[in-house]
Design an enzyme around this catalytic site. Structure first.
Site: not given
Length: 165
Positions: A159, A146
């Site tokens: 995250y 990501s």
């Protein structure tokens, strides 16, 4: 769609291939002639991806697996090699969305879930993919992350940490 033979006779594993980037990647590999194995926890979404691949003339199959479990990952790799004969390319894409909010509000369960689905899963998949690829003397592994694997983002500490890993 037109199909080419760029990946003919190649076996490609896509974890988290039931939706989103994983689904799109699986479809592109199939369009290029690969035999695609979709792995994921959600049967309905995985089988939908396989259906889309087959309707378009490609070769795909689904294997249910939880890539946060070593036993499940080992069983997945065994099933891929048993059914397809080998593994050429692994696209490790499985992961889960972030728990948003201040870090001090995150629970230990939030931490475990985020790290397991976004970091431990990559390690387990690579561990077992590499074992097969080393035996056969070839292979390619691509890990999808990501943008937060490169930069931080407010209210996404767990995250971000998992994706940085």
């Amino acid at each position: 769609m037109s199909y080419t033979n760029g990946f003919t006779k190649k076996v490609v594993l896509v974890t988290g291939g039931g939706t989103g980037i994983g689904r799109a990647t699986a479809q592109v590999f199939a369009q290029q002639g690969a035999q695609v194995v979709i792995a994921g926890r959600r049967v309905k979404e995985g089988e939908e991806t396989v259906h889309l691949i087959r309707v378009a003339g490609g070769n795909g199959r689904f294997i249910q697996a939880d890539v946060t479990s070593e036993a499940s990952v080992k069983a997945l790799m065994d099933a891929v090699v048993k059914s397809c004969g080998h593994l050429d390319i692994a696209f490790n894409n499985a992961g889960a969305d972030a728990q948003f909010g201040p870090l001090f509000e995150a629970t230990e369960q939030d931490f475990d879930d985020t790290i397991n689905s976004n970091l431990k899963s990559i390690w387990l998949c690579m561990k077992h993919e590499l074992l097969y690829m080393l035996k056969q003397g070839r292979g390619c592994i691509v890990n999808n992350a990501s943008t937060v694997g490169h930069v931080g983002m407010a209210n996404m500490a767990l995250y971000v940490a998992a994706k940085h890993g």
